[in-house]
Design a protein around this motif. Sequence first.
Motif, PDB file in Angstrom:
ATOM      1  N   GLU A  72      10.835  44.033  66.443  1.00  0.00           N
ATOM      2  CA  GLU A  72      10.018  43.144  67.275  1.00  0.00           C
ATOM      3  C   GLU A  72       9.447  43.913  68.461  1.00  0.00           C
ATOM      4  N   GLY A  73      10.277  44.733  69.081  1.00  0.00           N
ATOM      5  CA  GLY A  73       9.824  45.543  70.210  1.00  0.00           C
ATOM      6  C   GLY A  73       8.768  46.548  69.796  1.00  0.00           C
ATOM      7  N   VAL A  74       8.961  47.165  68.646  1.00  0.00           N
ATOM      8  CA  VAL A  74       7.989  48.138  68.140  1.00  0.00           C
ATOM      9  C   VAL A  74       6.649  47.446  67.882  1.00  0.00           C
ATOM     10  N   LYS A  75       6.687  46.296  67.210  1.00  0.00           N
ATOM     11  CA  LYS A  75       5.449  45.576  66.887  1.00  0.00           C
ATOM     12  C   LYS A  75       4.740  45.095  68.146  1.00  0.00           C
ATOM     13  N   ALA A  76       5.496  44.751  69.182  1.00  0.00           N
ATOM     14  CA  ALA A  76       4.892  44.219  70.401  1.00  0.00           C
ATOM     15  C   ALA A  76       4.036  45.243  71.130  1.00  0.00           C
ATOM     16  N   VAL A  77       4.317  46.523  70.974  1.00  0.00           N
ATOM     17  CA  VAL A  77       3.567  47.541  71.715  1.00  0.00           C
ATOM     18  C   VAL A  77       2.688  48.409  70.832  1.00  0.00           C
ATOM     19  N   THR A  78       2.716  48.179  69.534  1.00  0.00           N
ATOM     20  CA  THR A  78       1.947  49.010  68.619  1.00  0.00           C
ATOM     21  C   THR A  78       0.626  48.319  68.309  1.00  0.00           C
ATOM     22  N   LYS A  79      -0.469  49.015  68.554  1.00  0.00           N
ATOM     23  CA  LYS A  79      -1.789  48.433  68.289  1.00  0.00           C
ATOM     24  C   LYS A  79      -2.124  48.462  66.805  1.00  0.00           C
ATOM     25  N   GLU A  80      -1.648  49.475  66.081  1.00  0.00           N
ATOM     26  CA  GLU A  80      -1.883  49.594  64.648  1.00  0.00           C
ATOM     27  C   GLU A  80      -0.551  49.924  64.003  1.00  0.00           C
ATOM     28  N   PRO A  81      -0.465  49.851  62.684  1.00  0.00           N
ATOM     29  CA  PRO A  81       0.790  50.240  62.034  1.00  0.00           C
ATOM     30  C   PRO A  81       1.140  51.687  62.374  1.00  0.00           C
ATOM     31  N   LEU A  82       2.446  51.969  62.417  1.00  0.00           N
ATOM     32  CA  LEU A  82       2.886  53.334  62.700  1.00  0.00           C
ATOM     33  C   LEU A  82       2.327  54.289  61.658  1.00  0.00           C
ATOM     34  N   HIS A  83       1.841  55.439  62.110  1.00  0.00           N
ATOM     35  CA  HIS A  83       1.291  56.442  61.210  1.00  0.00           C
ATOM     36  C   HIS A  83       2.425  57.243  60.593  1.00  0.00           C
ATOM     37  N   SER A  84       2.151  57.829  59.448  1.00  0.00           N
ATOM     38  CA  SER A  84       3.152  58.730  58.890  1.00  0.00           C
ATOM     39  C   SER A  84       3.154  59.992  59.732  1.00  0.00           C
ATOM     40  N   THR A  85       4.275  60.700  59.737  1.00  0.00           N
ATOM     41  CA  THR A  85       4.368  61.905  60.554  1.00  0.00           C
ATOM     42  C   THR A  85       3.394  62.974  60.080  1.00  0.00           C
ATOM     43  N   ARG A  86       2.886  62.878  58.872  1.00  0.00           N
ATOM     44  CA  ARG A  86       1.935  63.873  58.373  1.00  0.00           C
ATOM     45  C   ARG A  86       0.625  63.850  59.150  1.00  0.00           C
ATOM     46  N   SER A  87       0.283  62.703  59.785  1.00  0.00           N
ATOM     47  CA  SER A  87      -0.981  62.626  60.503  1.00  0.00           C
ATOM     48  C   SER A  87      -0.893  63.278  61.880  1.00  0.00           C
ATOM     49  N   PHE A  88       0.283  63.695  62.297  1.00  0.00           N
ATOM     50  CA  PHE A  88       0.449  64.339  63.594  1.00  0.00           C
ATOM     51  C   PHE A  88       0.464  65.851  63.433  1.00  0.00           C
ATOM     52  N   PRO A  89      -0.032  66.571  64.450  1.00  0.00           N
ATOM     53  CA  PRO A  89       0.061  68.031  64.375  1.00  0.00           C
ATOM     54  C   PRO A  89       1.517  68.479  64.477  1.00  0.00           C
ATOM     55  N   ASN A  90       1.777  69.728  64.123  1.00  0.00           N
ATOM     56  CA  ASN A  90       3.127  70.275  64.195  1.00  0.00           C
ATOM     57  C   ASN A  90       3.575  70.325  65.659  1.00  0.00           C
ATOM     58  N   ARG A  91       4.653  69.617  65.971  1.00  0.00           N
ATOM     59  CA  ARG A  91       5.195  69.627  67.325  1.00  0.00           C
ATOM     60  C   ARG A  91       6.593  70.225  67.338  1.00  0.00           C
ATOM     61  N   PHE A  92       6.928  71.019  66.335  1.00  0.00           N
ATOM     62  CA  PHE A  92       8.276  71.548  66.228  1.00  0.00           C
ATOM     63  C   PHE A  92       8.345  73.052  66.378  1.00  0.00           C
ATOM     64  N   THR A  93       7.282  73.760  66.000  1.00  0.00           N
ATOM     65  CA  THR A  93       7.268  75.208  66.181  1.00  0.00           C
ATOM     66  C   THR A  93       5.957  75.617  66.847  1.00  0.00           C
ATOM     67  N   PHE A  94       6.059  76.675  67.664  1.00  0.00           N
ATOM     68  CA  PHE A  94       4.910  77.074  68.476  1.00  0.00           C
ATOM     69  C   PHE A  94       4.765  78.590  68.473  1.00  0.00           C
ATOM     70  N   PRO A  95       3.525  79.074  68.623  1.00  0.00           N
ATOM     71  CA  PRO A  95       3.317  80.516  68.779  1.00  0.00           C
ATOM     72  C   PRO A  95       3.448  80.889  70.254  1.00  0.00           C
TER      73      PRO A  95
END
Length: 188
Positions: A72-95
Amino acid sequence: FCTPCLQECLKPKKPVCGVCRSTLSAGSRALDLEKQIETTETTCNGCNKKMFLSKMRSHAASCSKYQNYIMEGVKAVTKEPLHSTRSFPNRFTFPCPYCSEKNFDQEGLVEHCKALHSMDAKQVVCPICASMPWGDPNYRSANFMEHLQRRHRFSYDTFASLCPVLQDYDADEDDMMAQVLMRSLRDK
């Protein structure tokens, strides 16, 4: 804290407190805290069942009403359905922005730069900030080492993993704050 977050804080090289980030001594247990967790009673926000804090994690994992409460809390603040993590850039390893060595996690990048580039005054783009949706991939930090130590003492994704709402990088910040305040008042 969830187990992955605690494991991140307790890495063998230099364990730190998950709350204040102060260094922890290996092998010493917080017996007073353990006793407090074993004797403090709380109520499930889903089914209103009373239990000790020490039992809350296992209860929350199996309580469907608690899972609905969280969603309920997630739906209350989310404007669209949650995206899959594939749509996000890599935030785990960096050069490394100085020498372009690759595949550092955030802590590894900080350690690498401290060890090899602490005296390098070249203005560079922070690869951690640039990976965030709000990050400017062209912004060059005047003092990258200070930026790393002040801004990246902890990983945003570590904290985002604690709260599904934070994983939606497109959620409106004002809506999230209003929802958090409303829920905190309701939960008291």
